[in-house]
Write an enzyme that holds these catalytic residues in place. Sequence first.
Site, short mmCIF file in Angstrom:
data_model
loop_
_atom_site.label_atom_id
_atom_site.label_comp_id
_atom_site.label_asym_id
_atom_site.label_seq_id
_atom_site.Cartn_x
_atom_site.Cartn_y
_atom_site.Cartn_z
N ARG A 104 0.83 -1.20 0.00
CA ARG A 104 0.00 0.00 0.00
C ARG A 104 0.87 1.25 0.00
NH1 ARG A 104 -3.45 -0.34 4.95
NH2 ARG A 104 -2.24 1.30 5.96
N LYS A 105 1.96 1.22 0.78
CA LYS A 105 2.83 2.39 0.84
C LYS A 105 3.54 2.62 -0.48
CE LYS A 105 1.71 3.54 4.91
NZ LYS A 105 2.46 3.29 6.12
N ASP A 279 -2.13 4.64 20.64
CA ASP A 279 -0.93 5.35 21.08
C ASP A 279 -1.28 6.55 21.94
OD1 ASP A 279 1.82 5.45 21.13
OD2 ASP A 279 2.01 6.61 19.29
#
Length: 508
Positions: A104-105, A279
């Site tokens: 995808r990147k 996070d």
Amino acid sequence: MEADRVCRDLVSRLAAQVTQDGCVPGPCASRVLESALLLTLLRREGQHAGVQERLEGFLSRDTGGGRTRFDSALSDGVLTGRQADADWVHAELLADFDHFTFARKRLFFDVCLAVVGAIDFDAGMRPERIDSGNRAPWVQMIMLALKVTIAHGLRRPEAVTAADHERLVTLLREGQRRSVWENHVTAHLLALLAVSAFAPRSADVAKGLRLLVECVNPDGGLPSIANLSVFCTGVAGLALARAGADRQVTVRMGDYLAAMQGPDGGWPFGENMMQSDVDTTSYALAFLASLDTGRYAKPLQRAGSYLSAVAGQDGGFPTYVAGDPSEVGMTGGAASALGWAGDAHAGLLENAARYLLGAQKPDGTFERSWTLSEANTIWRAMWALHSLPPSRLPQLRAGREQAVARSWGFFDLAQNDDGGWGYRPGDASDTTSTAYSLLALSAMGRPAGADVTARRGVFHLLARQEADGGFTALPDQVAPRPLLFDAPVFADIWALLALGACNESWRW
């Protein structure tokens, strides 16, 4: 001692940045990718000539070698039309990028290069194969935007449907009602570029551009994140609370975070957002628990429910969406934040510990996740492994001791002659990696031989303090992975956390 003085300096600097509302704004530095995309779109739409000039100035500025080949390809493409070889760009950008998002990147970076004219659109991009299904909201929008952009870039508009166009416009309108789309400048830009391909000079594109040009920094460039205040407040609050900062300041920060908690019990990284993430939630939870468990009892309970719901069957935690692959950094953060509640989350903490023990590599490291520094995930894993309630420790003690020995061996070997650590062994020492390393050593429970190593690391960190009392650092955070982004306030936060942890562990 010197460390106490530096901590006082850092407490003063960070406390001064807390607004009356209780947040630490933490503005992000400009980045080439977003600046090049915005300039491309403004030219296409014929808008904001003054902003175009500022972006051109930022992109043409000599940064003393601080830009990557990817950055250079983007700026050359948009400023001069010079094309690049995508293969060598990827060879640098995606080197050692071992992650489930790799394919995808690669597509994402290719499309960005093609949009600014650095490479041509390639038939192998195959828009009909792009899946924009159930992921984090901005991933859905990015993938749909890529699909539309590729189809029009290849002059194959039939490869996308009217429903694709309608869905993209709907997502865009819904998100930019609040502000920049989920504070995700990159996703917002890609959506606007895609919509402009089939609906040029539309009101939707004009509105999005107005929002984005307001985010341009004084240096003329555009950051990748429009608002990071919730995340920055959580980590800064944790550092200040541990350092014994003025309670009026930390309570103001805690109240701000309590008000920013999402309906699902988690926290997003910025204001005016819908998507929570593990996070930000972990740091906010750790801060509130360290500050006042009575005052923030309800937010803490809701956060525990959120993390319980997002935990994977393997014991680990993903970043955004339940069911996504677990990640070490997120798992370490979540488990360490939940440790305050003891046996209330004992099963969750044991499962997370088993996941972390299984994820450690023979050299004592883990995947790097959202940072370039090996020490970050080691610190978070060690903190989590030492947050286990006593009832679950007997069956995990041997595994934890082995994990500590491996990671301690890594830090012993990776420490540079100047006492600091770099991103990876052999890299020059940097402030943030040194801070993470000291945090990891402190979280390990003082393994044999660590005293001298930690003392050398502290001296190195102290020597990096600047004349104004603060610290500067190489950026180490990445988003979208593996592109670096920076919020300068991070350097002071990590340094204060590290020095405070060492003072507490070694009491020098």
